[in-house]
Design an enzyme around this catalytic site. Structure first.
Site, short mmCIF file in Angstrom:
data_model
loop_
_atom_site.label_atom_id
_atom_site.label_comp_id
_atom_site.label_asym_id
_atom_site.label_seq_id
_atom_site.Cartn_x
_atom_site.Cartn_y
_atom_site.Cartn_z
N ASP A 231 85.13 -0.35 92.30
CA ASP A 231 85.79 -1.16 91.14
C ASP A 231 87.38 -0.38 90.74
OD1 ASP A 231 85.67 -2.65 89.02
OD2 ASP A 231 85.40 -1.24 87.69
N GLU A 291 88.61 -3.61 95.38
CA GLU A 291 89.79 -4.47 94.06
C GLU A 291 91.51 -4.17 93.14
OE1 GLU A 291 89.62 -6.02 89.34
OE2 GLU A 291 88.40 -3.92 89.99
#
Ligand code: GLC
Length: 570
Positions: A231, A291
């Site tokens: 993330d 990401e």
């Protein structure tokens, strides 16, 4: 609508029967030269919204386990579960209070173990979301860090003195609005948070932080985790001198000055760190997905690492910047992805982006366009990551009143920024109350379209979006050309039809996609490429038009937004 065009219908019928059997086993076309993640189809599950086994209105792990057969039948090889760790849920799990446990709202570690075991039995791998940049402000690490300036964990986070009374250390802004610094009156310093106040950034320059985070990957290895989606990985490092970011003209949707995040985003240090992490996850046998928000192919390439030693699967979000069905727009993006330094990763939706059905739909041909998008990105050379419900044609269902907004982004940015609730609504399993997601009150309202767009109804409809995805993924699974053959663009000047061959040593597959809202001819000689007698056998089409000349397909007519996929045999 899926139409089995004219004389090709028999072929398609046989193909469908063969495919029906292929659902039973996780078999890929034989070739051991590719690691599993290059051939896999990934599927993102937002656990709050997928399946609720205890009727509290929130999805949970047992709910996911109960749906594994659905995923297997769809043709999914790996699930990425958005964060399900203990969390105060300020950012719905992206604020982690313990990296080595499961939030009781989702179940227990024992439930997780059952999920992993049952998934593996079905040939489905498990990817955890690893929130590496920040923790929750209720994580014991932060509580300790905050307890005193002399705390041994003080330096686990980024604490600084203000510039003066009431003035944060610099002008950096939170991506959720306001300053990226929050003052702690007890210790008289500010802490840094790229996101919400409740999400303090970890200090990755501290070796103890690195060690603790690397240990997390080992913990999950013991619980059967096959990889991580990293993330906000571009944000791991900040300029140590905390220089002010350059300010641009105008204001953003929160009313803050626009700026370039020059000193706190995408710093070069991130790459050395990823190389270190990769050594650990390689030793664990885990894959890394990133990401990775990038503005250029150069930036994206950097995430693969100079020796393919960073992230195996950095997501290419530049693909999502083409925001309408456009043959030339996607042709260009595909060309860029093809030039990437590593294996491409294709995404058209996720829990942060307006659903693809809504983004690309024109209000009239939405279902055809949903199939068109799938017909494109699931036949490219690369790994696709589906977002739950995309395979049904789920659309965004945004809140209309501020008081209904759950996402902190929408709460701060309303009305310009409505937040991300719209793309996170409950999965639509059937036409019963709450779309079969829960018997309780769902945490977000179900999209009213659920009566038509749901797993049960679409399973019975041969022409549904769901059955299109199933067929397409089955074809892909068994096709050496689609799995890893070369991408060969054809008819590159055509403004409406995006067409390409996928060619491996064993097979050539043609994909022709009509990106316009009217019927368009496609010249099959382009696909025959110097073999005038080459035959084509349709694998899958949504075209209602049939363009044959003297029984031979010289020019085929593709109906609006049609997908045409055929095997070309010399
Ligand atoms: C990532 C997540 C997003 C979250 C943010 C902060 O961008 O995808 O949902 O809000 O990180 O953790």
């Amino acid at each position: 609508m899926l139409i089995l065009a004219g004389r090709t219908s028999k072929v398609l019928f046989v193909v469908s029967i063969l495919l029906a059997f292929s659902f039973l086993a996780p078999v890929h076309a034989q070739d051991n030269s590719h690691p599993w993640w290059q051939r896999a189809v990934f599927y993102e599950i937002y656990p709050r919204s997928f399946a609720d086994s205890n009727n509290d209105g929130l999805g949970d792990l047992r709910g996911i386990t109960a749906k594994l057969d659905y995923l297997r039948t769809l043709g999914v090889d790996a699930i990425w579960i958005s964060p399900c760790y203990p969390s105060p849920q300020f950012d719905f799990g992206y604020d982690v209070a313990d990296y080595e446990n499961i939030d009781p709202m989702y179940g227990t570690l024992a439930d997780f173990d059952v999920l992993a075991r049952e998934a593996h039995k079905r040939g489905i791998r498990i990817i955890m979301d690893f929130v590496v940049n920040h923790t929750s402000y209720r994580h014991p690490w932060f509580l300790e860090s905050k307890s005193s300036r002399n705390s041994p964990r003080r330096d686990w986070y980024i604490w600084r003195d203000g510039k003066g009374l009431g003035q944060p250390p610099n002008n950096w802004e939170s991506s959720f609005g306001g300053s990226a610094w929050t003052f702690d009156p007890a210790t008289g310093q500010y802490y840094y948070h790229y996101f919400e106040t409740e999400q303090p950034d970890l200090n990755w320059r501290n070796p103890s932080v690195e060690k603790a985070m690397f240990d997390v990957t080992r913990f999950w290895r013991k619980h059967g985790v096959d990889g991580f989606r990293l993330d906000a990985v571009d944000l791991l490092f900040e300029n140590p001198d905390l220089k002010d970011n350059p300010v641009l003209p105008g204001k953003n949707e929160f009313g803050d000055p626009n700026m370039t995040n020059k000193y706190n985003d995408n710093l070069p240090e991130v790459h050395k760190e990823l190389q270190r992490l990769r050594k650990v996850t390689d030793a664990n046998g885990q894959v890394l997905i990133g990401e990775t928000w990038t503005d250029s192919i150069g930036e994206l390439n950097a995430y693969y690492g100079p020796h393919q030693n960073e992230i195996q699967l950095p997501m290419d979000f530049m693909f999502t910047t083409v925001n309408k069905p456009s043959a030339s727009g996607f042709r260009k993006q595909i060309r860029l992805a093809e030039s990437a330094a590593g294996w491409p990763v294709f995404v058209i939706g996720n829990h942060d982006i307006v659903r693809s059905y809504t983004r690309y739909g024109d209000g009239k041909h939405n279902d055809q366009i949903a199939k068109l998008m799938a017909g494109m990105y699931l036949t490219l050379r690369g790994t696709p990551i589906l977002y739950y419900g995309e395979e049904l044609g789920m659309e965004n269902h945004d809140p209309v009143r501020k008081q209904d907004v759950r996402d902190p982004l929408g709460q701060h940015g309303w009305p310009k920024q409505k937040g991300r609730d719209g793309e996170r609504t409950p999965m639509q399993w059937d036409a019963s109350r709450n779309a079969g997601f829960t018997q309780g009150t769902p945490w977000l309202p179900v999209d009213p379209g659920y009566k038509t767009y749901n797993v049960a109804s679409e399973s019975k409809d041969a022409a549904s979006i769901l059955n299109f995805y199933r067929r397409l993924l089955s074809i892909r699974r068994l096709s050496p050309a689609l799995l890893d053959g070369d991408y060969i663009p054809i008819g590159q000047d055509d403004p409406d039809i995006l067409a390409y061959l996928r060619r491996s040593g064993k097979e050539t597959v043609l994909v022709a996609l009509n990106f316009s809202n009217s019927s368009r001819p496609f010249d099959m000689s382009l696909a025959r490429q110097g073999s005038p007698h080459a035959k084509s056998g349709v694998l899958l089409t949504t075209s209602m038009a049939d363009g044959t000349v003297n029984g031979e397909q010289h020019v085929i007519l593709l109906s609006p937004y049609a997908v045409y996929i055929a095997r070309i045999t010399p």
